[in-house]
Design an enzyme around this catalytic site. Structure first.
Site, short mmCIF file in Angstrom:
data_model
loop_
_atom_site.label_atom_id
_atom_site.label_comp_id
_atom_site.label_asym_id
_atom_site.label_seq_id
_atom_site.Cartn_x
_atom_site.Cartn_y
_atom_site.Cartn_z
CG ASP A 1 5.89 -1.32 -1.79
OD1 ASP A 1 5.40 -2.63 -2.53
OD2 ASP A 1 7.30 -2.16 -1.72
CG ASP A 2 1.65 -2.78 -6.20
OD1 ASP A 2 1.29 -1.32 -6.35
OD2 ASP A 2 1.96 -3.63 -5.86
CD1 TRP B 1 12.32 -2.02 -13.10
CD2 TRP B 1 12.72 0.40 -13.10
NE1 TRP B 1 12.64 -1.60 -13.66
CE2 TRP B 1 12.43 -0.09 -14.07
CE3 TRP B 1 13.15 1.92 -12.80
CZ2 TRP B 1 12.63 -0.06 -15.60
CZ3 TRP B 1 13.36 2.09 -14.13
CH2 TRP B 1 12.87 2.05 -15.86
CG ASP B 2 8.43 -4.80 -7.18
OD1 ASP B 2 10.16 -6.23 -7.74
OD2 ASP B 2 7.97 -5.21 -6.85
CB CYS C 1 12.90 -4.26 -6.24
SG CYS C 1 11.07 -6.35 -5.81
CG ASP D 1 9.27 -9.75 -2.21
OD1 ASP D 1 9.48 -9.33 -1.59
OD2 ASP D 1 8.11 -10.52 -3.11
C1 GLA Z 1 7.21 -7.35 -4.90
C2 GLA Z 1 8.11 -6.77 -3.82
C3 GLA Z 1 7.80 -6.35 -2.41
C4 GLA Z 1 5.98 -5.68 -3.57
C5 GLA Z 1 5.09 -6.14 -4.09
C6 GLA Z 1 4.38 -4.91 -3.75
O1 GLA Z 1 6.56 -8.94 -4.37
O2 GLA Z 1 9.17 -7.50 -4.17
O3 GLA Z 1 8.58 -6.21 -1.87
O4 GLA Z 1 6.58 -4.66 -3.20
O5 GLA Z 1 5.62 -6.35 -5.15
O6 GLA Z 1 3.17 -5.38 -4.79
#
Ligand code: GLA
Length: 754
Positions: free
Chosen positions: A358-359, A469-470, A518, A540
């Protein structure tokens, strides 16, 4: 099937008919939408558009004193000439006047469909389209309205194309995808509303005279009001469902007139929208999706079948989706290769199939204040680079997935320092900030080119199998420096067209990659995104109790295969609620399953539980992801969900007690939709009870024999009486479940036709 009989157009699906006709004046007059009609004798007496003139209602002309624009059941209403309800089209001719009268010109019925809008439903040899051309009585402005029919799915698509045949530019202020008039006013509206962490909660209310609006002004289809909505006739229970293949600002208006009629309009939100239509140019609206059914469950299933077949496409269509582990809630930004590999080791041991990074893996992104936009790996986190890390994940037998948020930029990033003009903000005005970030102007071809090149490089070099892909903020401060935007009213729509263009290119370049969209969870869960990305991160919020509403609301319009559902830690990070990992699984299993928690910190019992859950899920994955889903009306503070495979053989269901009553009341499992006259075998899913709670006490039902124990029940019995499951406090029904079910406790059963 589409046919024309005299002046009637009759569009039929397996279970519905949609009929309108052309009046001698050229006006289009909606006749009916409802249960399928095959015999049309007497249709002339159905329409209510003609009425006695009471009071001061304007009529069309002296030759037609009984034709009242304000009472006509229209298919694409326009303003200014007597119809004062919500209109579908608003267009300034350039001199401030907007009055129009749209009259029938010609039509075409053909196989398939032509649609130039970038996010649209697919078609096949079974698809048919009716195209009707209308134009203004005075000016050469043409509106082409389209009806595409999907017979088996009981779905009809509507869209419109507006063509400027004048010799000058006109300003489009509104262009709905659909407008439909019902000759009734006894509707309830069902909408799906919320905010971050409480997306798509179902609400039901009476529609009363006046206009009720659901909409988004966030720049996304939004978590506040989904474009998915239903109206239900209170007197008959008939249901009409609406959705939109679009990811931006939308509006659904429900206008109940004083004359007992209800008009539904859906499409791009006219709020801050305008489009300059030069001479000879046309504007294509997104497609609206509608369905008719006798019940809400059936309407939702029509949408599910339609989406799985015509919206989700490419290599992942109908394909079983992998069970994933996502590191976000396990590590947040405290990433290290060592920690991630330990997580991957445990994931491989427990049977996971996909590891999602993830991020925080790129640029200076050690927290959420900086680095967004700089899509190169951080060597601080991955000293050997991303390729080497991905290789290590693959070596462990896991697929490799990665998180990106392409549409955004932190002001503290190299990208922003180099290209401040790429961010959406108004020169001379301080922009609103959200999560320390700004939105990139996706209407600009140079922005899209930068993103395509950067992402293409990352995805190919790291042999990526999955992309999350957020999109973590909404759009404010509308201003574009792009030469393509002729006025800021075009930006919100051009932004969406830009996203579709970029996604379309990337999805084409990486056809095997599984994309999941996302937007801070489910802030952009819509059919437009699903045309490119087969899954969406639902919310989330992974709290099992809140998820009952979030998932049930989502499944009212979108199939399980599209709905990301994860098991996370206890106490939960969003709610601090404690719950059994088995119950968290039972709720998450009704979507595409993932886990996002630190597997290395789980107790041995929980690890054993997770392993069993994944094995179970894989065995019944087809039921969970592609079965027909129905929630049962809840009674006694419980939710019952079940999903049946298309072959009708396997059923999984589960039950959640929100609050465990201490009454000793006996639960009953009754499934009204199973088949009478058939025989079923019912087993319960064996679960692992935490030894920490009970030691060896109450472990007896954990024994192997318990899983093997099954019972045979006739369809007649389970549909009518239901079987007794035992009291909730310390059950001892047929399954010998000697355990308290607990608050938010669940049980899951597998029911197979024999
Ligand atoms: C959003 C997404 C989360 C996560 C964070 C990362 O909030 O919905 O699932 O990926 O970003 O910064």
């Amino acid at each position: 099937m589409i046919r024309k009989e005299k002046n009637y157009f009759i569009i039929s699906t397996e279970r519905s008919s949609y009929i309108f006709r052309v009046l001698e004046t050229g006006h289009i007059d909606h006749v009916m939408y409802g249960a399928r009609i095959d015999d049309t004798e007497g249709l002339d007496y159905v329409s209510e558009s003609f009425d006695l003139n009471i009071g001061t209602v304007p009529y069309y002309d002296e030759e037609h004193p009984h034709l009242f624009p304000d009472r006509i059941l229209s298919e694409y209403p326009v303003p200014g000439s007597g119809d004062t309800r919500e209109c579908a089209l608003e267009l300034d001719y350039g001199n401030g006047t907007e009055t129009m009268t749209l009259l029938f010109r010609d039509y075409r019925i053909y196989k398939g469909k032509d649609n130039s809008f970038p996010a649209h439903a697919e078609c096949d040899e079974e698809t048919e389209t009716l195209e009707v051309r209308l134009s203004d009585e005075v000016l050469p402005i043409t509106v082409v309205i389209n009806y595409t029919v999907y017979e088996k799915e009981d779905v009809i698509l509507r869209s419109a194309r507006i063509i400027n045949g004048t010799d000058h530019c006109v300003r489009l202020k509104r262009a709905a995808s659909l407008s439909i008039d019902f000759p009734y006013d006894d509707f309830d509206l069902i909408s799906f509303d919320g905010a971050w962490a409480r997306e798509r909660n179902e609400h039901r209310r009476h529609l009363l005279p006046g206009i009720t609006v659901l909409d988004s002004k966030l720049g996304t289809s939004s978590n506040e009001h989904s474009p998915l909505a239903y109206i239900v006739r209170r007197t008959t229970g008939e249901v009409y469902g609406f959705n939109l293949i679009y990811s931006g600002n939308h509006m659904e208006a429900f206008d109940v007139s004083p004359f007992g009629k209800t008009r539904v309009t859906t499409g791009i939100n006219p709020f801050m929208f305008e489009w300059m239509l030069e001479s000879g140019e046309s504007f294509q609206t997104p497609e609206a999706v509608i369905t008719y059914a006798g019940s809400l469950d059936d309407a939702a299933l029509s949408f599910h079948h339609f989406i799985n077949r015509y919206i989700v496409r490419g290599e992942w269509q109908y394909r079983e989706r992998p069970v994933l582990i996502n590191n976000w809630e396990a590590t947040y930004f405290a990433l290290s290769e060592e920690k991630l590999l330990a997580l991957a080791d445990k994931a491989a041991e427990l049977g996971f199939e996909l590891f999602v990074l993830d991020d925080g893996w790129f640029g200076d992104r050690r927290n959420d204040t900086k680095g967004l936009g700089d899509w190169t790996v951080s060597h601080e986190v991955f000293p050997n680079g991303l390729e080497a890390f991905s290789e290590k994940i693959h070596e462990r037998g896991l697929k490799f997935g990665i998180w990106v948020e392409p549409e955004m930029v932190n002001p503290d990033s190299d990208l922003f320092r180099t290209h401040p003009e790429w961010a959406i903000m108004i020169p001379g005005r301080k922009p609103a900030i959200s999560r320390h970030q700004l939105v990139l102007d996706m209407s600009r071809p140079d922005v899209r080119e930068y993103l395509y090149t950067s992402l293409e490089k990352v995805f190919s070099a790291a042999s990526v199998d999955y992309v999350k892909w957020d999109m973590n903020r909404t759009i404010t401060d509308c201003f574009s420096s792009s030469s393509e935007c002729r006025g800021n009213g075009e930006l919100m729509h051009r932004y969406i067209l830009g996203i579709y263009d970029l996604m379309g290119r990337l999805v084409k370049r990486f056809p095997s990659v599984l994309f999941e969209s996302c937007a801070s969870g489910g802030n952009r869960y819509d059919l437009g995104m699903l045309c490119f990305m087969p899954q969406t991160w639902t919310s989330d919020n992974t709290d099992l109790y809140h998820r009952l509403w979030i998932q049930e609301g989502t499944l009212r319009g979108f199939p399980q295969s599209t709905m990301g559902a994860h098991v996370s830690a206890s106490p939960g990070h969003q709610s601090l609620r404690c719950s059994l990992i088995e119950s968290r699984f039972d709720v998450a299993a009704f979507g595409t399953l993932g886990y996002e928690l630190d597997l290395t910190k789980l107790s041995e019992t929980d690890q054993k539980a997770v392993k069993g859950e994944i094995e179970f899920y894989k065995r019944y994955r087809k039921v969970f992801q592609y079965g027909d889903f129905r929630p049962l009306p809840s009674e006694n503070d419980e939710s019952i969900w079940w999903s049946v495979t298309l072959e009708g053989t396997t059923i999984a269901m589960e039950m959640v007690k929100r609050n465990m009553p201490n009454t000793g009341r006996c639960d009953r499992l009754r499934l009204p939709f199973l088949k009478k006259g058939r025989m079923y075998r019912i087993r319960n899913r064996r679960i692992i009870m935490p030894r920490e709670f009970f030691g060896d006490h109450w472990q007896s039902w954990n024994r192997e024999e318990n899983e093997k124990m099954d019972i045979r029940v006739a369809g007649d019995i389970i549909t009518t009486c239901g079987i007794a499951l035992g009291p909730q406090f310390a059950g001892n029904g047929f399954f010998k479940e000697t355990r308290p079910i607990g608050d938010n406790g669940t049980r899951m059963y597998v029911i197979e036709e024999i």
